[in-house]
Design a protein around this motif. Sequence first.
Motif, mmCIF file in Angstrom:
data_model
loop_
_atom_site.group_PDB
_atom_site.id
_atom_site.type_symbol
_atom_site.label_atom_id
_atom_site.label_comp_id
_atom_site.label_asym_id
_atom_site.label_seq_id
_atom_site.Cartn_x
_atom_site.Cartn_y
_atom_site.Cartn_z
ATOM 1 N N ILE A 149 0.828 -1.202 0.000
ATOM 2 C CA ILE A 149 0.000 0.000 0.000
ATOM 3 C C ILE A 149 0.866 1.256 0.000
ATOM 4 N N LEU A 150 1.944 1.233 0.810
ATOM 5 C CA LEU A 150 2.841 2.394 0.842
ATOM 6 C C LEU A 150 3.477 2.643 -0.522
ATOM 7 N N PHE A 151 3.817 1.580 -1.223
ATOM 8 C CA PHE A 151 4.401 1.761 -2.555
ATOM 9 C C PHE A 151 3.373 2.390 -3.503
ATOM 10 N N GLN A 152 2.120 1.964 -3.409
ATOM 11 C CA GLN A 152 1.079 2.552 -4.253
ATOM 12 C C GLN A 152 0.886 4.028 -3.896
ATOM 13 N N MET A 153 0.960 4.336 -2.595
ATOM 14 C CA MET A 153 0.843 5.738 -2.171
ATOM 15 C C MET A 153 2.020 6.556 -2.702
#
Length: 893
Positions: A811-815
């Motif tokens: 999720i952090l990578f997508q953010m």
Amino acid sequence: MKKILFSAAVILLYSQNIKACGWYDPDYEYFNLFTQSIIKDKTYLPFLLTYSNRFYGHEHYEIPDENIETWQKFFGNKLHYQETKNLIYKIPMSDLNAYKKGNSSNPILAKLGTYQNNYEAIDYLIEAKYLEPYMQINYVESPDSFYYRENENPKNATLLDYNKTVSALTSLYNAAKNPEIKLRYGYQLVRFNHYTRNYPQAVEAFSKYVEPLNLKSSPYFWALDQLAGAQRGLNRGKEANWNFFKVFINSKSRRESAFTSMKLSDSASFKNIMDLSKTPEEKNMAYFLLAYDGFNNPLPMMEKMNEVDPNSEMLKVMAARAINQLERSYLKVYYPNEDTPQNQSIQEKNSTAQTSENKAPEAKNESFWDKISNFFRNLFGSKKENKASERNNNQSDKDLLKNPNRIPFYTEEQAWVNYKETTVNFIDDLEKFIEKTKDKSPDEFWQIADAYVKFLNKNHSESSKILNEIKTQNPEYAEQINRMKMLNEIVSQPKITPEFEDTLYKKYASFFSEQDKKDSTVTDQFYYPKPSTSDFLKDVLANRYFLQGEDAKSYLMNNKLSFLQYSPDSKLVKSVEDFYRKPNKNAFEQLIAKNLDDVGNKDAFFNLIYGDREMKLANFEKAKEYYQKVTNFSGIPRVYYDWDGSKESISPLVYEEGNYNGFKNISSLVFGHNVWESFESPKEVSMKAENLTAFPFIKSNMNKLELADALIQLKKMSTGNDATAAKASQLIGNLMYNTSVLGYFRELFVMDIDNSNGGKFNFWAPEQPYQYYYKNFMDQNFVKPDNFDLAINYYQKALNLTTDKEEKARILFQMASAEQGKYYQYEAQQPGIPYDDKDWEKKQETRDANLAATKNQKYRTYFTQLKNGYADTETARHLMGSCSYFGYFMKRK
């Protein structure tokens, strides 16, 4: 056979924006409303203004051949012009020999009577036709030549026996009794010696065989042309130039070649011509050549020509060229919005725009009391200054007429004739010159020219007055006058009211209805018709409607409804829809409305655009309302354009079953995430599906209504505080990112059929890129920028509710990816460094350093969190291998 997929608009694009094609013709960049060719002496047509060819008009006009006219007269006008031309240039030598023997069946020769009555002329023509294939100079290839010419034009004069040919021509010259035939043999002797490079003998032949006859018919000037060529070969440039000059004056058919042969590259050459000129015609021709060769501001030379002879036909040629040069800067096929400084806003651009009649006032020093007076005048005064940025239908006629964005107006551009100089707006000086000249010359040309220049200067009432007073029997003049009367009536109208629309329909409907624009004079399928009077009038009305705030009418003057797919701006789309739904359209509005008929179901088309915009804003409920109205949608309008070299065809694209058409056949992978970033790879390769077992309402293949409904359900589920809410939030975040400019499915909500690169996928564009009208609408490709915070907000909620560390890393990578989109948007709005800046390299390094610092300080929030808290996850290690930038970031200290 070649087949290419285009939008339904692309064929019109060819005629509107020819510069974008591989083939480009600058003469297609203006409307040619002042017809240069109305000059009476058509032999000067080649010297009218053109930027496309060395000389003007060969594709439309044939210069009369005085050689044919001389022969026609010689034969007692028994043959008409075309028959004489066929006799001289086309009838083979065998037919002439048969005629000589009394057994010819050629009808043209039969009209001449017997051979005995024409024997000298026929014998000459037999000899001339024998010589003609060899009458060219032998080309000597330079060892350093770029081109290879081994088999090109194998025959030349040196292949004939020199002594035998000279002897034969001399004998025939001496035997001829008719002086005209003698002159022609003399011409052949001069020409043969010139083409065999026997230059002294050519000069001698002219003196011995041509001059003594004292005849100045066309063969004399043809011989003089050959003499000048021989003198050039002898390096007698001064004499050669003067003789070419005399050919230029006297020979209609040799005028272009004589001009090309003159070497007038310096002031001394012109001075020599002027010194030798004795008659007014010669002096005016010298001035004409000087002005023609260095054409930027023609007025100084025109003044000198006027002093010599105001009735000179060359002076009219220069005036026609001058008007045409100005027209190219005033009546442009397209007024580009990029003329103003790069970093100005649209409002700033409009307020600083100036025209020739609205120049910026000079700065002045105001006294203290002036400032006080102006303060109260501005505070309490009711007078409102015109602002170019104001666009509504409540403006006064005065404000509309003074709007600096009201076309036509002067725009400076590089002159094609000299790339180092810019064009000069000499319209006021030209107007004064024409006013002076029309009082001296009885030719109505000058009155027409005066009216036209006043039309360009927006003095429509005076222009109309002049036109109404002209009395002429010249049909070309009359046609120009009638066109200008119409132009004045339409262009001078302050506001396009319903009453004036009624006038337009009753008087000029044919100019605004669809017409076949194919130019019958052009056979090459890649040549397109030149801009017409009709096109100009459409541009004028498009501009007027634009300034009046009637965007729909402005748009539809130059565009089809389907073109909205390229810039689906909601405000403009709503204006067009309102016009579409307007009841009781008047007759002229019904003409405009024909451009609405190219998308199939119009209601579906409009609602699809609105629904897509709401999806981009994450307003899923509102999007569903619009998508419910999308019925019988046939697909985003595209066509196939086919050609096989001999014929062309246009056919609408029929979407194959299972293909995305703008509304249906959307994969559930739109909720997935990237495996690697490749827009060209199949979706199954670039994207990886998320676990959707908790969301059975998400179908593997959906239309947009089903997609909106699924998002509404996900949105409801995302309001909880459990793992399902976390996943629902993540899926919504994925969809928002995947349909952004960075996502694999970026075409879904911007009216496109695939994710291939194009103008729609820029990171930033001005919200209102139009300044004058909506012409060349497809060139702008405006799509409102993505709001990446929408995806980030959903991802943040998913991050907060997720407990699995691997999933948090994902999720952090997508953010971080969405945050990267925010940086790209920021970077795209930063001004660049002009390449011609002398300190470009240093400034560019500074700019790059500032951008890098900003990126790391403001747009690396989630990369930093991922590095600091999740570097040990399998997800992070995998991402380091598939995302090179992330790998670089993780290794930084």
